[in-house]
Motif scaffolding. Sequence first.
Motif, PDB file in Angstrom:
ATOM      1  N   GLU A  35      71.940  33.995  58.328  1.00 45.85           N
ATOM      2  CA  GLU A  35      72.898  34.075  57.441  1.00 45.85           C
ATOM      3  C   GLU A  35      73.764  32.680  57.886  1.00 45.85           C
ATOM      4  N   GLU A  36      74.156  32.190  59.003  1.00 47.77           N
ATOM      5  CA  GLU A  36      74.847  31.062  58.947  1.00 47.77           C
ATOM      6  C   GLU A  36      74.220  29.914  58.192  1.00 47.77           C
ATOM      7  N   PHE A  37      73.029  29.796  58.289  1.00 48.88           N
ATOM      8  CA  PHE A  37      72.035  28.979  57.762  1.00 48.88           C
ATOM      9  C   PHE A  37      72.305  29.063  56.094  1.00 48.88           C
ATOM     10  N   GLU A  38      72.149  30.201  55.807  1.00 50.09           N
ATOM     11  CA  GLU A  38      72.326  30.650  54.348  1.00 50.09           C
ATOM     12  C   GLU A  38      73.709  30.213  53.613  1.00 50.09           C
ATOM     13  N   SER A  39      74.743  30.526  54.519  1.00 51.01           N
ATOM     14  CA  SER A  39      76.062  30.263  54.226  1.00 51.01           C
ATOM     15  C   SER A  39      76.190  28.676  54.189  1.00 51.01           C
ATOM     16  N   ILE A  40      75.510  27.939  55.095  1.00 55.30           N
ATOM     17  CA  ILE A  40      75.640  26.321  55.024  1.00 55.30           C
ATOM     18  C   ILE A  40      74.891  25.822  53.662  1.00 55.30           C
ATOM     19  N   ARG A  41      73.869  26.489  53.435  1.00 56.79           N
ATOM     20  CA  ARG A  41      73.064  26.005  52.391  1.00 56.79           C
ATOM     21  C   ARG A  41      73.427  26.137  51.072  1.00 56.79           C
ATOM     22  N   HIS A  42      74.401  27.402  50.771  1.00 57.94           N
ATOM     23  CA  HIS A  42      74.675  27.898  49.655  1.00 57.94           C
ATOM     24  C   HIS A  42      75.420  26.759  48.787  1.00 57.94           C
ATOM     25  N   ASN A  43      76.103  26.007  49.369  1.00 59.73           N
ATOM     26  CA  ASN A  43      77.065  24.881  48.761  1.00 59.73           C
ATOM     27  C   ASN A  43      77.004  23.567  49.379  1.00 59.73           C
ATOM     28  N   PHE A  44      75.711  23.486  49.824  1.00 59.96           N
ATOM     29  CA  PHE A  44      75.395  22.276  50.772  1.00 59.96           C
ATOM     30  C   PHE A  44      75.723  20.829  50.014  1.00 59.96           C
ATOM     31  N   ILE A  45      75.597  20.890  48.845  1.00 56.94           N
ATOM     32  CA  ILE A  45      75.621  19.563  48.078  1.00 56.94           C
ATOM     33  C   ILE A  45      77.179  19.182  48.108  1.00 56.94           C
ATOM     34  N   GLU A  46      78.013  20.111  47.566  1.00 59.31           N
ATOM     35  CA  GLU A  46      79.592  19.953  47.694  1.00 59.31           C
ATOM     36  C   GLU A  46      80.195  19.831  49.022  1.00 59.31           C
ATOM     37  N   ASN A  47      79.349  20.528  49.975  1.00 59.90           N
ATOM     38  CA  ASN A  47      79.902  20.690  51.263  1.00 59.90           C
ATOM     39  C   ASN A  47      78.857  20.253  52.459  1.00 59.90           C
ATOM     40  N   PRO A  48      78.630  18.973  52.486  1.00 62.13           N
ATOM     41  CA  PRO A  48      77.480  18.760  53.663  1.00 62.13           C
ATOM     42  C   PRO A  48      78.004  19.075  54.924  1.00 62.13           C
ATOM     43  N   TRP A  49      77.115  19.183  55.773  1.00 55.22           N
ATOM     44  CA  TRP A  49      77.241  19.351  57.092  1.00 55.22           C
ATOM     45  C   TRP A  49      77.242  18.496  58.011  1.00 55.22           C
ATOM     46  N   TYR A  50      78.245  18.528  59.106  1.00 55.73           N
ATOM     47  CA  TYR A  50      78.344  17.577  60.141  1.00 55.73           C
ATOM     48  C   TYR A  50      78.439  18.347  61.452  1.00 55.73           C
ATOM     49  N   CYS A  51      78.144  17.483  62.465  1.00 55.99           N
ATOM     50  CA  CYS A  51      78.036  18.008  63.744  1.00 55.99           C
ATOM     51  C   CYS A  51      79.236  18.575  64.342  1.00 55.99           C
ATOM     52  N   ASN A  52      80.563  17.969  64.006  1.00 54.24           N
ATOM     53  CA  ASN A  52      81.671  18.611  64.522  1.00 54.24           C
ATOM     54  C   ASN A  52      81.716  20.053  63.876  1.00 54.24           C
ATOM     55  N   LYS A  53      80.954  20.500  63.059  1.00 56.20           N
ATOM     56  CA  LYS A  53      81.336  21.960  62.348  1.00 56.20           C
ATOM     57  C   LYS A  53      80.717  22.743  63.571  1.00 56.20           C
ATOM     58  N   LYS A  54      79.797  22.354  64.342  1.00 57.62           N
ATOM     59  CA  LYS A  54      79.443  22.964  65.406  1.00 57.62           C
ATOM     60  C   LYS A  54      80.289  23.005  66.730  1.00 57.62           C
ATOM     61  N   PRO A  55      80.894  24.192  67.034  1.00 52.55           N
ATOM     62  CA  PRO A  55      81.829  24.279  68.031  1.00 52.55           C
ATOM     63  C   PRO A  55      81.811  23.504  69.314  1.00 52.55           C
ATOM     64  N   GLY A  56      82.382  22.201  69.637  1.00 46.35           N
ATOM     65  CA  GLY A  56      82.494  21.763  70.874  1.00 46.35           C
ATOM     66  C   GLY A  56      81.260  20.438  70.647  1.00 46.35           C
ATOM     67  N   VAL A  57      80.915  20.350  69.647  1.00 43.71           N
ATOM     68  CA  VAL A  57      79.956  19.336  69.349  1.00 43.71           C
ATOM     69  C   VAL A  57      80.195  18.070  68.598  1.00 43.71           C
ATOM     70  N   THR A  58      79.849  16.962  68.920  1.00 46.09           N
ATOM     71  CA  THR A  58      80.141  15.858  68.275  1.00 46.09           C
ATOM     72  C   THR A  58      78.901  14.974  67.842  1.00 46.09           C
ATOM     73  N   CYS A  59      78.964  13.860  66.762  1.00 44.69           N
ATOM     74  CA  CYS A  59      77.667  13.156  66.891  1.00 44.69           C
ATOM     75  C   CYS A  59      77.269  12.337  68.012  1.00 44.69           C
ATOM     76  N   ASP A  60      78.115  12.218  69.123  1.00 48.28           N
ATOM     77  CA  ASP A  60      77.758  11.518  70.284  1.00 48.28           C
ATOM     78  C   ASP A  60      76.771  12.330  71.287  1.00 48.28           C
ATOM     79  N   ASP A  61      76.892  13.823  70.971  1.00 46.80           N
ATOM     80  CA  ASP A  61      75.924  14.647  71.675  1.00 46.80           C
ATOM     81  C   ASP A  61      74.393  14.407  71.000  1.00 46.80           C
ATOM     82  N   PRO A  62      73.473  14.470  72.009  1.00 46.78           N
ATOM     83  CA  PRO A  62      72.108  14.420  71.732  1.00 46.78           C
ATOM     84  C   PRO A  62      71.712  15.470  70.728  1.00 46.78           C
ATOM     85  N   ALA A  63      70.708  14.988  69.791  1.00 51.16           N
ATOM     86  CA  ALA A  63      70.295  16.053  68.921  1.00 51.16           C
ATOM     87  C   ALA A  63      69.691  17.194  69.538  1.00 51.16           C
TER      88      ALA A  63
END
Length: 172
Positions: A35-63
């Motif tokens: 569900e969450e994946f589909e929700s990210i996907r449905h408007n992904f072009i206008e609304n790209p995804w970034y690490c900080n959208k995940k709670p407590g995560v930043t780009c500095d955290d390992p993949a």
Amino acid sequence: MSKFLERCKGNKDSVGAYAVQCGECSKWRFIPTKEEFESIRHNFIENPWYCNKKPGVTCDDPADLEYDNTRIWVFDKPNIPKAPPNTERMLIMRRDCSKMDAHYIMPNGKKVRSGVEVEKFLEAYPEYKGKISPSSFSFTVPKVMDERSPRKFEAKASPSSNKRLKISTKKE
DNA sequence: GCCACCGGTGGC
DNA sequence: GCCACCGGTGGC
């Protein structure tokens, strides 16, 4: 070219895990639910995804994971509408992992495999007319990365192809 | 008799 | 050449 991945598994919906690539650092992050994946996907072009959208995560955290051959990767097209309420969008991997097939499970359990079948469904079950919009179905299948496919691999390896070989018996 | 699965193809 | 779509069928 950020993308999504999914993974080959059993028979039901074949997707074993969902991940998105960060638009900033390009790291892959797991997305816990379909569900969450589909929700990210449905408007992904206008609304790209970034690490900080995940709670407590930043780009500095390992993949969460790397794009490697430890699993079968399948890349979705962006901006596929969310599955309408009480329907589920299914992706089934072929046995030879050559491609996937898409269908929806409708609220009454019926299965539809194409836009035409959606129309037929609405004729057969008019109670869903107006509630379920035909335009919110997409039967576009994700692309299977070809080094994952034994069959395509053989096909490719036979003629003089200078492709890099990357076998890797997949699966569990 | 159904339906999951796969192959073929027409349209782009 | 790709891919969305559909028909056929084999196994249950």
